[in-house]
Design a protein around this motif. Structure first.
Motif, mmCIF file in Angstrom:
data_model
loop_
_atom_site.group_PDB
_atom_site.id
_atom_site.type_symbol
_atom_site.label_atom_id
_atom_site.label_comp_id
_atom_site.label_asym_id
_atom_site.label_seq_id
_atom_site.Cartn_x
_atom_site.Cartn_y
_atom_site.Cartn_z
ATOM 1 N N THR A 193 0.835 -1.209 0.000
ATOM 2 C CA THR A 193 0.000 0.000 0.000
ATOM 3 C C THR A 193 0.868 1.256 0.000
ATOM 4 O O THR A 193 2.020 1.235 0.425
ATOM 5 C CB THR A 193 -0.928 0.049 1.235
ATOM 6 N N MET B 48 -3.404 0.413 -3.432
ATOM 7 C CA MET B 48 -3.056 -0.910 -2.923
ATOM 8 C C MET B 48 -2.885 -1.836 -4.114
ATOM 9 O O MET B 48 -3.723 -1.864 -5.016
ATOM 10 C CB MET B 48 -4.162 -1.411 -1.987
ATOM 11 N N CYS C 56 -4.889 -3.593 -8.788
ATOM 12 C CA CYS C 56 -4.602 -2.373 -8.033
ATOM 13 C C CYS C 56 -5.912 -1.640 -7.787
ATOM 14 O O CYS C 56 -6.832 -1.694 -8.608
ATOM 15 C CB CYS C 56 -3.637 -1.481 -8.802
ATOM 16 N N GLU D 107 -4.172 3.106 6.157
ATOM 17 C CA GLU D 107 -3.622 1.877 5.572
ATOM 18 C C GLU D 107 -3.107 0.939 6.650
ATOM 19 O O GLU D 107 -2.719 1.357 7.740
ATOM 20 C CB GLU D 107 -2.475 2.208 4.611
ATOM 21 N N VAL E 232 -1.051 -3.158 6.544
ATOM 22 C CA VAL E 232 -0.679 -4.394 5.867
ATOM 23 C C VAL E 232 -0.216 -5.382 6.920
ATOM 24 O O VAL E 232 0.642 -5.067 7.746
ATOM 25 C CB VAL E 232 0.443 -4.172 4.826
ATOM 26 N N GLY F 62 -3.846 -6.609 2.979
ATOM 27 C CA GLY F 62 -3.755 -5.152 2.967
ATOM 28 C C GLY F 62 -5.138 -4.530 3.035
ATOM 29 O O GLY F 62 -6.102 -5.082 2.506
ATOM 30 N N LEU G 113 -7.223 -0.580 2.946
ATOM 31 C CA LEU G 113 -7.318 0.875 2.885
ATOM 32 C C LEU G 113 -8.687 1.247 3.454
ATOM 33 O O LEU G 113 -9.704 0.669 3.053
ATOM 34 C CB LEU G 113 -7.200 1.393 1.450
#
Length: 289
Positions: free
Chosen positions: A64, A75, A138, A151, A153, A159, A161
Motif C-alpha cells: 500500500t 493498494m 490495483c 492503511e 498491511v 492489505g 485501505l
C-alpha cells in the motif's frame, strides 16, 4: 535476410509465452526458423520465463501507499508461485517499485502502468528467480473533502485501505487493522446486498428450530437473527478488535471520526490453486533426462 511476418511472431509468442520484441528478435537471428529460434531461446534461458508463464501464481504480497495528507491511497497485489519467493529481497524490492509506480500514476490500469520499462523489469525478475511473477490488481482510493485514507498491511499478505470522515491517521490505521483481522463483509448494515440477506434468510428458515413455528413468530425470529447477522458482518457494528467493549463505529466516533468505507486485499483470494503432483513431475523430468 528473410522478412519476419506477424504470423510467425504470433506463433512463437503462443509457443513460448515471451514478449513480441523478444520473439521478433529471435526470429530475425534465425531468418524466420521458429524451431531454431526456440532452441536458441532455450540455450540462453530466454525460455525459462515462458515455461513458467502458465504456472499458477497465488502467493505474493500486498503493498500500500497513502499520500502524506491522507487524500488518496493505492493498494497493489503482486503474485509469485511460492511464499518462499514472496519473501525474497528481489521480489520485495520489485513489489515496492510497482507500488510506487501505481501511486505516482494514480491509476488502477495494470496493463497501462506495466507497459514498457516495468514489464521489462518483471520479465528480468522472472528470468532471475525462475517463477512466474505477475501484477494482479490495483485499487485507488480517494478520500474526498473532509476525509482521509488509512492503511494497514499484515504480514505482507493482507492489505486494507480505509476511509474515515474526520478522525486522524492513527484511528484510520486501527480501523484498517480491525478489517485485516476480522474481515467484515460490508462497512455498514445498509450496504449488505439484498441477495445476500435473502440467502441468509433462507438458511435461517431451514434451521430445525424454525419448523412448525407460526408465521408471525417465525418472522420475528428471522428478523432477530438477520439483525445479529448484520451486526456480525458489518464493520461499524462489530466489536472493535482492540477493545471488544465498544463497536468500531464507537471507537471512530471517540476519536472524532466516522467510518465511510474500506477495501481489503488478501494474497491469492479468488485464485484457484493448481494441485501439483510432485512425484509425477519428477518422473516426467527423469524421462526427459
Amino acid at each position: 535476410m528473410a522478412a519476419i511476418s506477424a504470423s510467425q511472431v504470433k506463433e512463437l509468442r503462443e509457443r513460448t509465452g515471451l514478449g513480441m520484441m523478444e520473439c521478433k528478435k529471435a526470429l530475425t537471428e534465425t531468418d524466420g526458423d521458429i524451431e531454431q529460434a526456440i532452441d536458441n531461446l532455450r540455450k540462453n534461458s530466454g525460455l525459462k520465463a515462458a515455461k513458467k508463464a502458465g504456472r499458477t501464481a497465488a502467493e505474493g504480497a500486498v503493498v500500500t501507499r497513502v499520500a502524506e495528507d491522507g487524500s488518496y491511497g493505492v493498494m497493489v497485489e503482486i503474485n509469485s508461485e511460492t511464499d518462499f519467493v514472496a519473501r525474497d529481497e528481489n521480489f520485495t524490492a520489485f513489489a515496492e517499485k510497482i507500488a510506487a509506480a501505481f501511486f505516482a500514476a494514480k491509476s488502477e490500469d495494470v496493463a497501462a502502468v506495466m507497459d514498457g520499462e516495468l514489464e521489462t523489469v518483471r520479465e528480468q525478475l522472472v528470468q532471475k528467480i525462475g517463477e512466474n511473477i505477475s501484477v494482479r490488481r490495483c485499487v485507488v482510493v480517494e478520500a474526498g473533502d473532509g476525509k482521509l485514507v488509512g492503511e494497514y498491511v499484515h504480514g505482507g499478505r493482507i492489505g486494507v485501505l480505509t476511509v474515515l470522515k474526520g478522525g486522524n491517521a492513527e484511528t484510520a490505521r486501527d480501523v484498517a487493522m480491525h478489517v485485516a483481522a476480522i474481515n467484515p463483509t460490508v462497512a455498514h448494515p445498509e450496504d449488505m446486498p439484498q441477495e445476500q440477506l435473502d440467502a441468509e434468510k433462507a438458511i435461517i428458515l431451514a434451521q430445525p428450530d424454525m419448523a412448525g413455528k407460526p408465521e408471525q413468530i417465525a418472522e420475528k425470529m428471522v428478523q432477530g437473527r438477520l439483525k445479529k447477522y448484520l451486526a456480525e458482518n458489518s464493520l461499524t457494528e462489530q466489536a472493535f478488535v482492540k477493545n471488544p467493549d465498544q463497536t468500531v463505529a464507537e471507537f471512530a466516533k471517540a476519536a472524532g471520526g466516522e467510518v465511510i468505507g474500506f477495501t481489503r486485499f488478501e494474497v491469492g483470494e479468488g485464485i484457484e490453486k493448481e494441485e501439483v503432483d510432485f512425484a509425477a513431475e519428477v518422473m516426467e523430468q527423469a524421462k526427459r533426462s
